[in-house]
Design a protein around this motif. Structure first.
Motif, PDB file in Angstrom:
ATOM      1  N   LEU A   6       0.917  -1.306  -0.097  1.00  0.00           N
ATOM      2  CA  LEU A   6       0.223   0.090  -0.101  1.00  0.00           C
ATOM      3  C   LEU A   6       0.943   1.292  -0.031  1.00  0.00           C
ATOM      4  O   LEU A   6       1.772   1.534   0.724  1.00  0.00           O
ATOM      5  N   THR A   7       0.327   2.151  -0.686  1.00  0.00           N
ATOM      6  CA  THR A   7       1.153   3.643  -0.725  1.00  0.00           C
ATOM      7  C   THR A   7       0.169   4.937  -0.261  1.00  0.00           C
ATOM      8  O   THR A   7       0.218   5.586   0.240  1.00  0.00           O
ATOM      9  N   ASN A   8      -1.285   4.409  -0.512  1.00  0.00           N
ATOM     10  CA  ASN A   8      -2.332   5.060   0.293  1.00  0.00           C
ATOM     11  C   ASN A   8      -3.434   4.510   1.175  1.00  0.00           C
ATOM     12  O   ASN A   8      -3.892   3.331   0.564  1.00  0.00           O
ATOM     13  N   LEU A   9      -3.469   5.024   2.136  1.00  0.00           N
ATOM     14  CA  LEU A   9      -4.507   4.425   3.054  1.00  0.00           C
ATOM     15  C   LEU A   9      -5.510   5.363   3.951  1.00  0.00           C
ATOM     16  O   LEU A   9      -4.969   6.533   4.286  1.00  0.00           O
TER      17      LEU A   9
ATOM     18  N   SER B  66       2.907   6.320   1.500  1.00  0.00           N
ATOM     19  CA  SER B  66       3.274   7.740   1.269  1.00  0.00           C
ATOM     20  C   SER B  66       1.932   8.590   1.637  1.00  0.00           C
ATOM     21  O   SER B  66       2.370   9.934   1.718  1.00  0.00           O
ATOM     22  N   SER B  67       0.961   8.104   1.811  1.00  0.00           N
ATOM     23  CA  SER B  67      -0.335   8.941   2.162  1.00  0.00           C
ATOM     24  C   SER B  67      -1.180   8.093   3.147  1.00  0.00           C
ATOM     25  O   SER B  67      -1.568   7.265   2.851  1.00  0.00           O
ATOM     26  N   LEU B  68      -1.474   8.836   4.383  1.00  0.00           N
ATOM     27  CA  LEU B  68      -2.244   8.256   5.297  1.00  0.00           C
ATOM     28  C   LEU B  68      -3.215   9.254   5.819  1.00  0.00           C
ATOM     29  O   LEU B  68      -2.807  10.515   6.034  1.00  0.00           O
TER      30      LEU B  68
ATOM     31  N   ALA C 112      10.212   5.712   6.542  1.00  0.00           N
ATOM     32  CA  ALA C 112      11.061   6.695   5.636  1.00  0.00           C
ATOM     33  C   ALA C 112      10.013   7.021   4.355  1.00  0.00           C
ATOM     34  O   ALA C 112      10.813   7.910   3.588  1.00  0.00           O
ATOM     35  N   ASN C 113       9.019   6.735   4.090  1.00  0.00           N
ATOM     36  CA  ASN C 113       8.234   7.008   2.889  1.00  0.00           C
ATOM     37  C   ASN C 113       6.981   7.888   2.850  1.00  0.00           C
ATOM     38  O   ASN C 113       6.473   8.271   1.964  1.00  0.00           O
TER      39      ASN C 113
ATOM     40  N   ALA D 298       7.559   9.433  19.594  1.00  0.00           N
ATOM     41  CA  ALA D 298       8.903   8.682  19.327  1.00  0.00           C
ATOM     42  C   ALA D 298       8.767   8.382  17.994  1.00  0.00           C
ATOM     43  O   ALA D 298       9.558   7.526  17.458  1.00  0.00           O
ATOM     44  N   ILE D 299       8.098   9.017  17.052  1.00  0.00           N
ATOM     45  CA  ILE D 299       8.012   8.699  15.514  1.00  0.00           C
ATOM     46  C   ILE D 299       8.752   9.738  14.794  1.00  0.00           C
ATOM     47  O   ILE D 299       9.013  10.971  15.058  1.00  0.00           O
ATOM     48  N   ALA D 300       9.641   9.148  13.705  1.00  0.00           N
ATOM     49  CA  ALA D 300      10.282  10.030  12.810  1.00  0.00           C
ATOM     50  C   ALA D 300       9.784   9.745  11.269  1.00  0.00           C
ATOM     51  O   ALA D 300       9.701   8.866  10.851  1.00  0.00           O
ATOM     52  N   LEU D 301       9.377  10.777  10.769  1.00  0.00           N
ATOM     53  CA  LEU D 301       8.945  10.676   9.172  1.00  0.00           C
ATOM     54  C   LEU D 301       9.909  11.901   8.432  1.00  0.00           C
ATOM     55  O   LEU D 301       9.345  12.715   8.048  1.00  0.00           O
ATOM     56  N   PRO D 302      11.068  11.301   7.916  1.00  0.00           N
ATOM     57  CA  PRO D 302      11.905  12.212   7.408  1.00  0.00           C
ATOM     58  C   PRO D 302      11.598  12.524   6.068  1.00  0.00           C
ATOM     59  O   PRO D 302      12.140  13.535   5.374  1.00  0.00           O
ATOM     60  N   ASP D 303      10.549  12.100   5.082  1.00  0.00           N
ATOM     61  CA  ASP D 303      10.046  12.061   4.048  1.00  0.00           C
ATOM     62  C   ASP D 303       8.592  13.193   3.878  1.00  0.00           C
ATOM     63  O   ASP D 303       8.207  13.395   3.227  1.00  0.00           O
TER      64      ASP D 303
END
Length: 385
Positions: A245-248, A269-271, A289-290, A313-318
């Motif tokens: 999945l890339t979109n949810l 990539s999209s939530l 990472a995505n 505690a979350i990291a979302l670099p992109d």
């Protein structure tokens, strides 16, 4: 190629009609009795009807002479632009096949007319509908299909059997789970790219969970409407079940579902996440990472006080875009720490209704990201699937 001079034909017929009218007048006498007067009226009415038919015949002739390319464009405008249509003899495109032989030939040989269908099972005369459905599916001629399937009983067998020859054509699928509906193995749709699941207000969560326990590797987008997923349900999925999945878009019961979703969907990539959010304990550090776009909306009637632990505690670099609504007090310091930890290049930040944030805090984000698109609009209250 045989040609016709339509103007000459119309002129000849018109002259003939004028002759009929003149003949009626010439044979008239001043003292017409009732029968002869009525006869004259009938003849003149007939002349008017024939003339009307000639006029419409000219119009029909013009339609008939339209190039096939233009006719096909007109036919495409006869079906809904959005959504899938129910095959019925009184609706386009099936209706187009009943007008004349040429229209039927053009419509039947247009695969694009037969790609988006809504099919139902579980009530009425299935054999009759199945024949009609299959005729439409055959006319798609191997093109990719967008289907809406609705099961009104507890058995998808009829629809599964009907779709078996076309299963690899199905690119987009909407499934309506109604009261008593059983499960349908989505993994069987090997070419599926997009899946939407909705209900009639009932709660077929177990049937849906079994249906999406494993998704086809081709699938990229999943939208789950009217269904509440909690941590227990999500934790029960195979770790690789939703890996493609890339979109949810999902409704969750509890914010603790958020880290679980990120682990379950490593390529997301999209939530979009809607639900009831309460504070969660700090989870283990997690980097996704995505993920580029995150939209979150909590419960309208829930007044959250203090930090929810959403970004602890979350990291979302992109991450590029974030939109939040209805989560109460905005965790400003926690979010700044998240930005530092993620080292992301945020381009859009939207605060909707139900988010408490100060102008000073908003100004800090502009300082951090000078090109940031920043919106604070209390009129944006919730998301709708």
């Amino acid at each position: 190629m045989q040609t016709f001079n339509s103007n000459a034909n119309l002129s000849a017929v018109s002259d003939a009609l004028q002759s009929i009218q003149s003949d009626v007048v010439m044979h008239d006498v001043p003292a017409l009795n009732g029968a002869r007067y009525r006869h004259r009226q009938l003849v003149e009415e007939k002349v008017k009807i024939v003339q009307s038919n000639i006029s419409h015949g000219g119009f029909s002739s013009a339609i008939w002479r339209l190039p096939t390319e233009i006719l096909t464009e007109i036919f495409l405008y006869c079906i809904p632009e959005d959504g899938n249509w129910t095959p019925a003899p009184y609706l386009a495109p099936m209706l187009l096949t009943t007008v004349c032989q040429r229209w039927r030939e053009v419509a039947v040989n247009m695969p694009s007319l037969w790609r988006r269908l809504r099919l139902e099972a579980g009530h009425g005369d299935w054999q009759q509908r199945a024949y009609r459905y299959d005729s439409c599916l055959k006319r798609s001629r191997g093109r990719q299909l967008s289907l809406t399937l609705e099961c009104h009983n507890n058995d998808w067998t009829e629809l599964r059997s009907l779709l078996q020859p076309y299963v690899d054509q199905i690119l987009s699928l909407s499934l309506g789970f109604f009261t008593g509906a059983g499960s349908l193995v989505v993994a069987d749709f090997r070419g599926l790219d997009e899946l939407v699941i909705y209900t009639d207000g009932s709660d077929p969560i177990l049937s849906v969970t079994h249906s999406i326990a494993q998704l086809p590797s081709s699938m990229r987008s999943l939208k789950l409407m009217d269904l509440w997923f909690n941590l227990k349900l999500l934790s029960g999925f195979n770790p690789l079940a939703w890996a493609s999945l890339t979109n949810l878009e999902i409704v969750v019961d509890g914010l603790d579902s958020f880290p679980c979703l990120l682990r379950l969907c490593p390529n997301l990539s999209s939530l979009t996440m809607i639900g009831i959010f309460t504070a969660i304990e700090t989870s283990e550090p997690l980097t996704h990472a995505n993920l580029q776009s995150l939209r979150i909306s909590g419960d309208l009637h829930l007044d959250s006080i203090g930090s929810l632990g959403l970004f602890d505690a979350i990291a979302l670099p992109d991450l590029r875009a974030l939109e939040v609504r209805n989560i109460g007090q905005w965790p400003h310091e926690e979010f700044k720490a998240f930005l530092t930890r993620s080292q992301c290049h945020l381009g859009s930040l939207i605060f909707g209704g139900g988010v408490m944030i100060t102008n000073q805090q908003l100004a800090e984000y502009v300082t951090l990201f000078p090109s940031l698109e920043l919106v604070a609009d209390p009129m944006r209250s919730t998301f709708y699937f």
